[in-house]
Design a protein around this motif. Sequence first.
Motif, PDB file in Angstrom:
ATOM      1  N   ARG A  28       0.929  -1.086   0.036  1.00 33.36           N
ATOM      2  CA  ARG A  28       0.082  -0.141  -0.248  1.00 33.36           C
ATOM      3  C   ARG A  28       0.726   1.341   0.150  1.00 33.36           C
ATOM      4  NH1 ARG A  28      -5.707  -1.128   1.157  1.00 33.36           N
ATOM      5  NH2 ARG A  28      -5.750  -3.263   1.940  1.00 33.36           N
ATOM      6  N   ILE A  29       2.161   1.296   0.504  1.00 32.71           N
ATOM      7  CA  ILE A  29       2.791   2.235   0.873  1.00 32.71           C
ATOM      8  C   ILE A  29       3.558   3.333  -0.519  1.00 32.71           C
ATOM      9  CG2 ILE A  29       4.810   3.237   1.583  1.00 32.71           C
ATOM     10  CD1 ILE A  29       4.579   1.951   4.279  1.00 32.71           C
ATOM     11  N   GLY A  30       3.704   1.711  -1.559  1.00 33.45           N
ATOM     12  CA  GLY A  30       4.113   1.969  -2.825  1.00 33.45           C
ATOM     13  C   GLY A  30       3.284   2.962  -3.560  1.00 33.45           C
ATOM     14  N   ARG A  31       2.074   2.300  -3.344  1.00 34.99           N
ATOM     15  CA  ARG A  31       1.214   2.700  -4.446  1.00 34.99           C
ATOM     16  C   ARG A  31       0.326   4.038  -4.000  1.00 34.99           C
ATOM     17  NH1 ARG A  31      -5.203  -0.180  -4.877  1.00 34.99           N
ATOM     18  NH2 ARG A  31      -6.065   0.761  -6.987  1.00 34.99           N
ATOM     19  N   VAL A  32       0.549   4.693  -2.987  1.00 35.40           N
ATOM     20  CA  VAL A  32       0.009   5.404  -2.624  1.00 35.40           C
ATOM     21  C   VAL A  32       1.820   6.501  -2.771  1.00 35.40           C
ATOM     22  CG1 VAL A  32       0.011   7.123  -0.390  1.00 35.40           C
ATOM     23  CG2 VAL A  32      -1.032   4.835  -0.111  1.00 35.40           C
ATOM     24  N   LEU A  33       2.568   6.533  -2.766  1.00 32.87           N
ATOM     25  CA  LEU A  33       3.502   7.046  -3.742  1.00 32.87           C
ATOM     26  C   LEU A  33       3.736   7.540  -4.864  1.00 32.87           C
ATOM     27  CD1 LEU A  33       6.125   6.145  -1.136  1.00 32.87           C
ATOM     28  CD2 LEU A  33       5.461   8.242  -1.106  1.00 32.87           C
ATOM     29  N   ASN A  34       3.151   5.996  -5.114  1.00 33.15           N
ATOM     30  CA  ASN A  34       3.074   6.564  -6.723  1.00 33.15           C
ATOM     31  C   ASN A  34       1.806   7.425  -7.020  1.00 33.15           C
ATOM     32  OD1 ASN A  34       0.992   5.218  -9.410  1.00 33.15           O
ATOM     33  ND2 ASN A  34       2.844   3.780  -9.319  1.00 33.15           N
ATOM     34  N   LEU A  35       1.090   7.050  -6.544  1.00 33.39           N
ATOM     35  CA  LEU A  35      -0.671   8.513  -6.559  1.00 33.39           C
ATOM     36  C   LEU A  35      -0.406   9.815  -6.127  1.00 33.39           C
ATOM     37  CD1 LEU A  35      -3.406   6.087  -4.994  1.00 33.39           C
ATOM     38  CD2 LEU A  35      -3.334   6.271  -7.856  1.00 33.39           C
ATOM     39  N   LEU A  36      -0.007   9.588  -5.071  1.00 31.12           N
ATOM     40  CA  LEU A  36       1.105  11.627  -4.757  1.00 31.12           C
ATOM     41  C   LEU A  36       2.243  11.676  -6.038  1.00 31.12           C
ATOM     42  CD1 LEU A  36       2.004  10.530  -1.376  1.00 31.12           C
ATOM     43  CD2 LEU A  36      -0.569  12.085  -2.551  1.00 31.12           C
ATOM     44  N   SER A  37       3.213  10.516  -6.347  1.00 29.97           N
ATOM     45  CA  SER A  37       3.852  11.645  -7.259  1.00 29.97           C
ATOM     46  C   SER A  37       3.242  11.683  -8.425  1.00 29.97           C
ATOM     47  CB  SER A  37       4.481  10.460  -7.456  1.00 29.97           C
ATOM     48  OG  SER A  37       5.574  10.519  -8.987  1.00 29.97           O
ATOM     49  N   PHE A  38       2.153  11.534  -8.892  1.00 31.56           N
ATOM     50  CA  PHE A  38       0.974  11.673  -9.762  1.00 31.56           C
ATOM     51  C   PHE A  38       0.336  12.847 -10.053  1.00 31.56           C
ATOM     52  CE2 PHE A  38      -2.277  11.393 -12.425  1.00 31.56           C
ATOM     53  CZ  PHE A  38      -2.138  10.954 -13.848  1.00 31.56           C
ATOM     54  N   ALA A  39       0.365  12.749  -8.751  1.00 30.25           N
ATOM     55  CA  ALA A  39      -0.350  14.071  -8.479  1.00 30.25           C
ATOM     56  C   ALA A  39       0.701  14.578  -8.147  1.00 30.25           C
ATOM     57  CB  ALA A  39      -1.499  13.690  -7.735  1.00 30.25           C
ATOM     58  N   PHE A  40       1.320  14.641  -7.690  1.00 32.84           N
ATOM     59  CA  PHE A  40       2.611  16.382  -7.521  1.00 32.84           C
ATOM     60  C   PHE A  40       2.919  16.658  -9.273  1.00 32.84           C
ATOM     61  CE2 PHE A  40       7.029  17.633  -7.437  1.00 32.84           C
ATOM     62  CZ  PHE A  40       7.020  18.836  -6.686  1.00 32.84           C
ATOM     63  N   GLN A  41       3.582  15.858  -9.920  1.00 29.83           N
ATOM     64  CA  GLN A  41       4.173  16.133 -11.155  1.00 29.83           C
ATOM     65  C   GLN A  41       2.726  16.790 -11.908  1.00 29.83           C
ATOM     66  OE1 GLN A  41       6.905  12.965 -13.267  1.00 29.83           O
ATOM     67  NE2 GLN A  41       6.001  11.352 -11.915  1.00 29.83           N
ATOM     68  N   LEU A  42       1.660  16.877 -11.992  1.00 28.92           N
ATOM     69  CA  LEU A  42       0.404  17.177 -12.810  1.00 28.92           C
ATOM     70  C   LEU A  42       0.471  18.314 -12.144  1.00 28.92           C
ATOM     71  CD1 LEU A  42      -2.433  15.535 -13.663  1.00 28.92           C
ATOM     72  CD2 LEU A  42      -0.439  15.647 -15.026  1.00 28.92           C
ATOM     73  N   TRP A  43       1.059  18.561 -10.275  1.00 27.41           N
ATOM     74  CA  TRP A  43       0.063  19.785  -9.995  1.00 27.41           C
ATOM     75  C   TRP A  43       1.900  21.054 -10.126  1.00 27.41           C
ATOM     76  CZ3 TRP A  43       3.553  21.807  -6.624  1.00 27.41           C
ATOM     77  CH2 TRP A  43       2.932  23.153  -5.227  1.00 27.41           C
ATOM     78  N   ALA A  44       2.858  20.656  -9.636  1.00 19.45           N
ATOM     79  CA  ALA A  44       4.212  21.455  -9.669  1.00 19.45           C
ATOM     80  C   ALA A  44       4.565  21.668 -11.967  1.00 19.45           C
ATOM     81  CB  ALA A  44       5.269  20.520  -9.483  1.00 19.45           C
ATOM     82  N   TYR A  45       4.293  20.481 -12.739  1.00 23.73           N
ATOM     83  CA  TYR A  45       5.205  20.592 -13.687  1.00 23.73           C
ATOM     84  C   TYR A  45       4.034  20.731 -15.156  1.00 23.73           C
ATOM     85  CZ  TYR A  45       8.568  18.315 -12.190  1.00 23.73           C
ATOM     86  OH  TYR A  45      10.157  17.502 -11.543  1.00 23.73           O
ATOM     87  N   LYS A  46       2.841  21.278 -14.260  1.00 20.08           N
ATOM     88  CA  LYS A  46       1.737  21.749 -15.453  1.00 20.08           C
ATOM     89  C   LYS A  46       1.344  20.725 -16.238  1.00 20.08           C
ATOM     90  CE  LYS A  46       1.971  25.490 -13.717  1.00 20.08           C
ATOM     91  NZ  LYS A  46       1.298  25.475 -12.667  1.00 20.08           N
ATOM     92  N   SER A  47       0.473  20.783 -16.710  1.00 22.73           N
ATOM     93  CA  SER A  47      -0.228  19.347 -17.645  1.00 22.73           C
ATOM     94  C   SER A  47      -0.279  19.690 -19.340  1.00 22.73           C
ATOM     95  CB  SER A  47      -1.918  19.268 -17.536  1.00 22.73           C
ATOM     96  OG  SER A  47      -2.484  18.790 -18.321  1.00 22.73           O
ATOM     97  N   PRO A  48       0.296  18.573 -19.858  1.00 20.41           N
ATOM     98  CA  PRO A  48       0.805  18.480 -20.661  1.00 20.41           C
ATOM     99  C   PRO A  48      -0.138  18.694 -21.553  1.00 20.41           C
ATOM    100  CG  PRO A  48       0.786  16.118 -20.026  1.00 20.41           C
ATOM    101  CD  PRO A  48       0.053  17.188 -18.751  1.00 20.41           C
ATOM    102  N   ILE A  49      -1.739  19.094 -21.269  1.00 18.64           N
ATOM    103  CA  ILE A  49      -2.751  19.649 -22.290  1.00 18.64           C
ATOM    104  C   ILE A  49      -2.513  21.230 -21.775  1.00 18.64           C
ATOM    105  CG2 ILE A  49      -5.270  19.515 -22.567  1.00 18.64           C
ATOM    106  CD1 ILE A  49      -5.286  16.704 -21.827  1.00 18.64           C
ATOM    107  N   LYS A  50      -3.246  22.081 -22.510  1.00 26.74           N
ATOM    108  CA  LYS A  50      -3.135  23.764 -21.928  1.00 26.74           C
ATOM    109  C   LYS A  50      -3.912  24.110 -22.260  1.00 26.74           C
ATOM    110  CE  LYS A  50       1.590  23.481 -21.965  1.00 26.74           C
ATOM    111  NZ  LYS A  50       2.037  23.078 -21.318  1.00 26.74           N
ATOM    112  N   SER A  51      -5.051  23.378 -23.029  1.00 25.45           N
ATOM    113  CA  SER A  51      -6.513  23.833 -23.141  1.00 25.45           C
ATOM    114  C   SER A  51      -7.416  22.698 -23.088  1.00 25.45           C
ATOM    115  CB  SER A  51      -7.114  25.379 -24.127  1.00 25.45           C
ATOM    116  OG  SER A  51      -6.763  24.474 -24.856  1.00 25.45           O
TER     117      SER A  51
END
Length: 96
Positions: free
Chosen positions: A63-86
């Motif tokens: 479960r810990i690895g899965r949570v880290l995977n989900l948090l990594s995904f969410a953080f990257q979309l927040w920090a680096y912005k989505s690949p979709i501009k509109s």
Amino acid sequence: MVFGPYYLAREWVHLGHDVTIIAASWAHTRSIQPKVSGRVTAEVIDGIKYSWVKVPRYDSAGRIGRVLNLLSFAFQLWAYKSPIKSADVVIFSSPS
């Protein structure tokens, strides 16, 4: 395997829509993982544009690895912005 988003996207493509799925590069529900290089890898499957966001692998029983995977995904979309501009519509889907 979780096929719902794929089948919906495929039908929208058949109706003439431009569809992009942003997904994690690794999930225990997939039997075949996408090949990724760099932070985000683009791929087109059956007319559907995919943006695979590189995330850490995890043991399906851990479960810990899965949570880290989900948090990594969410953080990257927040920090680096989505690949979709509109977008006209955004649909969020999560089997969990």
